[in-house]
Design an enzyme around this catalytic site. Structure first.
Site, PDB file in Angstrom:
ATOM      1  N   LYS A 173      93.076  50.741  80.798  1.00 50.94           N
ATOM      2  CA  LYS A 173      94.251  51.613  80.688  1.00 50.94           C
ATOM      3  C   LYS A 173      95.221  51.302  81.810  1.00 50.94           C
ATOM      4  O   LYS A 173      94.973  51.624  82.979  1.00 50.94           O
ATOM      5  CB  LYS A 173      93.873  53.101  80.739  1.00 50.94           C
ATOM      6  CG  LYS A 173      95.066  53.941  80.232  1.00 50.94           C
ATOM      7  CD  LYS A 173      95.141  55.329  80.771  1.00 50.94           C
ATOM      8  CE  LYS A 173      95.755  55.448  82.122  1.00 50.94           C
ATOM      9  NZ  LYS A 173      97.173  55.068  82.220  1.00 50.94           N
ATOM     10  N   GLY A 226      93.806  53.710  92.215  1.00 47.56           N
ATOM     11  CA  GLY A 226      94.953  54.613  92.166  1.00 47.56           C
ATOM     12  C   GLY A 226      94.952  55.504  93.386  1.00 47.56           C
ATOM     13  O   GLY A 226      94.353  55.169  94.417  1.00 47.56           O
ATOM     14  N   SER A 227      95.576  56.652  93.246  1.00 43.26           N
ATOM     15  CA  SER A 227      95.726  57.533  94.411  1.00 43.26           C
ATOM     16  C   SER A 227      94.406  58.252  94.720  1.00 43.26           C
ATOM     17  O   SER A 227      93.551  58.442  93.840  1.00 43.26           O
ATOM     18  CB  SER A 227      96.816  58.563  94.134  1.00 43.26           C
ATOM     19  OG  SER A 227      96.468  59.313  92.994  1.00 43.26           O
ATOM     20  N   THR A 228      94.269  58.675  95.951  1.00 45.90           N
ATOM     21  CA  THR A 228      93.064  59.371  96.390  1.00 45.90           C
ATOM     22  C   THR A 228      92.895  60.683  95.623  1.00 45.90           C
ATOM     23  O   THR A 228      91.791  61.044  95.220  1.00 45.90           O
ATOM     24  CB  THR A 228      93.138  59.595  97.910  1.00 45.90           C
ATOM     25  OG1 THR A 228      93.081  58.297  98.520  1.00 45.90           O
ATOM     26  CG2 THR A 228      91.988  60.437  98.432  1.00 45.90           C
ATOM     27  N   GLU A 229      94.016  61.349  95.379  1.00 38.22           N
ATOM     28  CA  GLU A 229      93.962  62.631  94.678  1.00 38.22           C
ATOM     29  C   GLU A 229      93.404  62.458  93.254  1.00 38.22           C
ATOM     30  O   GLU A 229      92.485  63.176  92.839  1.00 38.22           O
ATOM     31  CB  GLU A 229      95.385  63.183  94.624  1.00 38.22           C
ATOM     32  CG  GLU A 229      95.483  64.615  94.252  1.00 38.22           C
ATOM     33  CD  GLU A 229      96.954  64.976  94.035  1.00 38.22           C
ATOM     34  OE1 GLU A 229      97.808  64.473  94.773  1.00 38.22           O
ATOM     35  OE2 GLU A 229      97.213  65.751  93.103  1.00 38.22           O
ATOM     36  N   GLY A 231      91.740  59.916  92.186  1.00 34.32           N
ATOM     37  CA  GLY A 231      90.379  59.388  92.341  1.00 34.32           C
ATOM     38  C   GLY A 231      89.347  60.505  92.418  1.00 34.32           C
ATOM     39  O   GLY A 231      88.266  60.422  91.832  1.00 34.32           O
ATOM     40  N   GLU A 248      88.971  52.609  94.119  1.00 34.13           N
ATOM     41  CA  GLU A 248      89.830  51.930  95.103  1.00 34.13           C
ATOM     42  C   GLU A 248      91.048  52.818  95.271  1.00 34.13           C
ATOM     43  O   GLU A 248      91.870  52.917  94.359  1.00 34.13           O
ATOM     44  CB  GLU A 248      90.282  50.559  94.587  1.00 34.13           C
ATOM     45  CG  GLU A 248      89.165  49.591  94.268  1.00 34.13           C
ATOM     46  CD  GLU A 248      88.515  49.002  95.494  1.00 34.13           C
ATOM     47  OE1 GLU A 248      88.957  49.307  96.619  1.00 34.13           O
ATOM     48  OE2 GLU A 248      87.552  48.245  95.326  1.00 34.13           O
ATOM     49  N   CYS A 282      98.587  49.280  98.515  1.00 33.98           N
ATOM     50  CA  CYS A 282      97.578  50.202  99.040  1.00 33.98           C
ATOM     51  C   CYS A 282      97.198  49.847 100.468  1.00 33.98           C
ATOM     52  O   CYS A 282      96.943  50.717 101.286  1.00 33.98           O
ATOM     53  CB  CYS A 282      96.356  50.191  98.146  1.00 33.98           C
ATOM     54  SG  CYS A 282      95.817  48.533  97.759  1.00 33.98           S
TER      55      CYS A 282
HETATM   56  P1  NAD Z   1      97.819  57.271  90.260  1.00 29.17           P
HETATM   57  O1  NAD Z   1      96.544  57.746  90.846  1.00 29.17           O
HETATM   58  O2  NAD Z   1      98.871  58.252  89.964  1.00 29.17           O
HETATM   59  O3  NAD Z   1      97.521  56.517  88.883  1.00 29.17           O
HETATM   60  C1  NAD Z   1      96.612  55.450  88.780  1.00 29.17           C
HETATM   61  C2  NAD Z   1      96.116  55.350  87.351  1.00 29.17           C
HETATM   62  O4  NAD Z   1      95.363  56.520  87.035  1.00 29.17           O
HETATM   63  C3  NAD Z   1      97.228  55.274  86.303  1.00 29.17           C
HETATM   64  O5  NAD Z   1      96.835  54.392  85.273  1.00 29.17           O
HETATM   65  C4  NAD Z   1      97.298  56.706  85.814  1.00 29.17           C
HETATM   66  O6  NAD Z   1      97.822  56.807  84.509  1.00 29.17           O
HETATM   67  C5  NAD Z   1      95.842  57.108  85.859  1.00 29.17           C
HETATM   68  N1  NAD Z   1      95.614  58.558  85.935  1.00 29.17           N
HETATM   69  C6  NAD Z   1      96.436  59.524  86.423  1.00 29.17           C
HETATM   70  N2  NAD Z   1      95.867  60.741  86.274  1.00 29.17           N
HETATM   71  C7  NAD Z   1      94.655  60.544  85.701  1.00 29.17           C
HETATM   72  C8  NAD Z   1      93.599  61.410  85.303  1.00 29.17           C
HETATM   73  N3  NAD Z   1      93.666  62.732  85.470  1.00 29.17           N
HETATM   74  N4  NAD Z   1      92.503  60.864  84.738  1.00 29.17           N
HETATM   75  C9  NAD Z   1      92.397  59.540  84.580  1.00 29.17           C
HETATM   76  N5  NAD Z   1      93.372  58.657  84.917  1.00 29.17           N
HETATM   77  C10 NAD Z   1      94.488  59.162  85.480  1.00 29.17           C
HETATM   78  O7  NAD Z   1      98.302  56.099  91.224  1.00 29.17           O
HETATM   79  P2  NAD Z   1      99.650  55.235  91.122  1.00 29.17           P
HETATM   80  O8  NAD Z   1     100.764  56.105  91.566  1.00 29.17           O
HETATM   81  O9  NAD Z   1      99.729  54.544  89.803  1.00 29.17           O
HETATM   82  O10 NAD Z   1      99.339  54.087  92.204  1.00 29.17           O
HETATM   83  C11 NAD Z   1      99.522  54.268  93.537  1.00 29.17           C
HETATM   84  C12 NAD Z   1      98.218  54.616  94.245  1.00 29.17           C
HETATM   85  O11 NAD Z   1      97.224  53.635  93.996  1.00 29.17           O
HETATM   86  C13 NAD Z   1      98.371  54.646  95.747  1.00 29.17           C
HETATM   87  O12 NAD Z   1      97.718  55.757  96.284  1.00 29.17           O
HETATM   88  C14 NAD Z   1      97.702  53.368  96.197  1.00 29.17           C
HETATM   89  O13 NAD Z   1      97.245  53.366  97.526  1.00 29.17           O
HETATM   90  C15 NAD Z   1      96.609  53.229  95.225  1.00 29.17           C
HETATM   91  N6  NAD Z   1      96.145  51.845  95.156  1.00 29.17           N
HETATM   92  C16 NAD Z   1      94.938  51.508  95.713  1.00 29.17           C
HETATM   93  C17 NAD Z   1      94.498  50.184  95.688  1.00 29.17           C
HETATM   94  C18 NAD Z   1      93.174  49.785  96.287  1.00 29.17           C
HETATM   95  O14 NAD Z   1      92.686  48.696  95.974  1.00 29.17           O
HETATM   96  N7  NAD Z   1      92.552  50.604  97.104  1.00 29.17           N
HETATM   97  C19 NAD Z   1      95.294  49.202  95.109  1.00 29.17           C
HETATM   98  C20 NAD Z   1      96.529  49.581  94.562  1.00 29.17           C
HETATM   99  C21 NAD Z   1      96.938  50.911  94.584  1.00 29.17           C
END
Ligand code: NAD
Length: 477
Positions: A173, A226-229, A231, A248, A282
């Protein structure tokens, strides 16, 4: 351009018939209307991936054959690298220069795991008693991969390449902002000869398609970036069905410059550390910690460099700072800049939204000096081209400050003293430490977080472990 869902090697509209717009953030033009997947589509994709897994359509192929298919797909992607790089730039806003680097890494990652497929082995164990005891390494099953918008295809490949090499099948996704390259790569895998159901792509919203994937009973493992929140939410939802999870997450990585560093090199490293990928990285070195004696000199050079780094058309081969991914992200970044000023830090470069071509979501390369550890811009992930500069007095204070964060994704250390460098690398709690370098990646080098930056690893041999189960077999002799 592919804009439908990819399920069971077929292109399909969403079951609901709904579509959503994808915008070019550098021009504000509509790029595509993409099928909006929801729980029903995730269900179809998960069932196709499950059927492929259970029928041995993928894991039943010889390991060598699986590896060859991944390598073939890497070759095909490489032959279309320029086209993919342009598409990545179009939906993300990053420069073509950056997209090409990341597409090259995607190709390398597919080749790297193609090479691993026939080298995944168990052990024979010297146990007590009349037994032969050995382990098998088996695929974990059907993987749900959820990825962000900042490195759309590259991070997707960090998941699908090791998962497929291990014999898993996958439902991917992509983020709603950037679904186009994930869909386009499905064509590449199709052409390479992947069987139906091995690789599926369902674009859609996070709380709908994403959550449905995490909750789906036919998904064995979630690999999330994605974001910590979010996650945390994913972990909670996955717990309901005992799913395996790799996370991650975010970062607020320290880049530490000691007084004995090669200052011009450190300044350059600090700059690429925060401004590569518009800071939507990130592992961005978003906290620059400078030893007091060299503070003025570093900040002066840094501010001069940042002022020269003007945002521009991402498709221009000379541009090094593109557009932020969306209006929403631009607003978030600008609100952090406002907060930095309100809380008493001083802007020494940038600080404003700009529109080099009269359109688009750009923010200048911004440097804040006089930041203290309590300030919001020193603590929270901004995810934009905004650097917070703090100072420290000696080694111990520098390391303490580096560790003063809930995150632990990456860190940089700049010094000419090799012992000091290694001591700091051990003392800083982060998944990656760069010494006299920053933002360097390789398919063979594991990447992931300590603390609130997540757990599990992408890349390298370590990532394979996340897609494998260990089975112990005892044979009475
Ligand atoms: P996000 O957490 O908003 O979204 C990430 C993904 O999760 C998207 O595909 C989104 O549609 C999906 N998502 C959102 N809500 C969800 C839910 N309730 N259930 C399941 N999936 C859901 O993050 P973003 O704004 O797309 O990306 C930025 C974040 O990602 C930053 O915090 C960044 O640090 C982090 N990031 C981490 C790494 C790493 O390797 N550690 C790499 C890149 C980005």
């Amino acid at each position: 351009m592919r804009t439908d869902l990819f399920i069971n090697n077929e292109w399909r509209p969403a079951a609901s018939g709904k579509r959503f717009p994808v915008e070019n953030p550098a021009t504000e033009e509509l790029l595509a209307d993409v099928a909006l997947g929801d729980a029903a589509d995730v269900d179809s994709a998960a069932l196709a991936a499950r059927a492929c897994f259970e029928s041995d359509g993928w894991r039943g192929l010889s390991a060598r054959k699986r590896g060859r298919l991944l390598t073939k797909a890497a070759d095909l992607l490489e032959s279309r690298l320029d086209e993919f790089a342009r598409l990545e730039t179009a939906h993300n806003g990053k420069t073509l220069f950056e997209s090409k680097i990341e597409l090259t890494m995607t190709v390398n990652t597919m080749r790297y795991y193609g090479g691993w497929a026939d080298k995944i082995t168990g052990d024979t164990l010297p146990v007590d008693g009349p037994f032969l005891c050995y382990t098998l390494r088996e695929p974990v099953g059907v993987v749900g991969a959820i990825v962000p918008w900042n490195f759309p295809l590259n991070i997707a490949s960090w998941k699908f390449a090791p998962a497929l090499a291990a014999g898993c099948t996958i439902v991917l996704k992509p983020a709603s902002e950037t679904p186009l390259t994930a869909l386009a790569v499905a064509d590449v895998l199709l052409e390479a000869g992947f069987p139906p159901g091995a690789f599926n792509v369902v674009p859609g919203g996070g709380s709908t398609a994403g959550a449905a994937l995490v909750r789906h009973p036919d998904i064995d493992k979630i690999s999330f970036t994605g974001s910590t929140e979010v996650g945390r939410q994913v972990m909670r939802m996955a717990a309901e069905s005992n799913k395996r999870v790799t996370l991650e997450l975010g970062g607020k990585s320290p880049n530490v410059i000691f007084a004995d560093a090669d200052i011009p090199a450190a300044v350059k490293g600090a700059q690429t550390g925060i401004f590569y990928g518009k800071g939507e990285v990130c592992a961005a070195g978003s906290r620059l910690l400078i030893e007091e004696q060299v503070h003025d000199q570093v900040v002066e050079q840094l501010a001069a460099g940042a002022k020269k780094l003007t945002p521009g058309d991402p498709l221009d081969k000379n541009t090094r700072l593109g557009a932020l991914v969306s209006r929403k992200q631009q607003e978030t970044v600008l609100s952090y800049i406002k907060k930095g000023v309100e809380e008493g830090a001083s802007i020494v470069a940038g600080g404003k939204a700009v529109q080099p071509n009269g359109k688009g979501y750009y923010v200048e390369a911004t440097v804040f000096d006089g930041v203290t550890p309590e300030m919001t811009i020193a603590r929270e992930e901004i995810f934009g081209p905004v650097l917070a500069v703090l100072t420290f007095k000696d080694f111990d204070e520098g390391v303490k400050l580096a560790n003063r964060s809930m995150y632990g994704l990456a860190a940089g250390i700049w010094t000419r003293d090799i012992q000091k460098a290694h001591r700091a690398a051990r003392a800083i709690r982060a998944g990656t430490v760069w010494i006299n370098s920053y933002n360097v990646y390789d398919s063979g080098a594991p990447f992931g977080g300590f603390k609130a930056s997540g757990f599990g690893r992408d890349l390298g041999r370590d990532a394979l472990d996340g897609y494998l189960e260990t089975k112990t077999v005892w044979v009475g002799l």
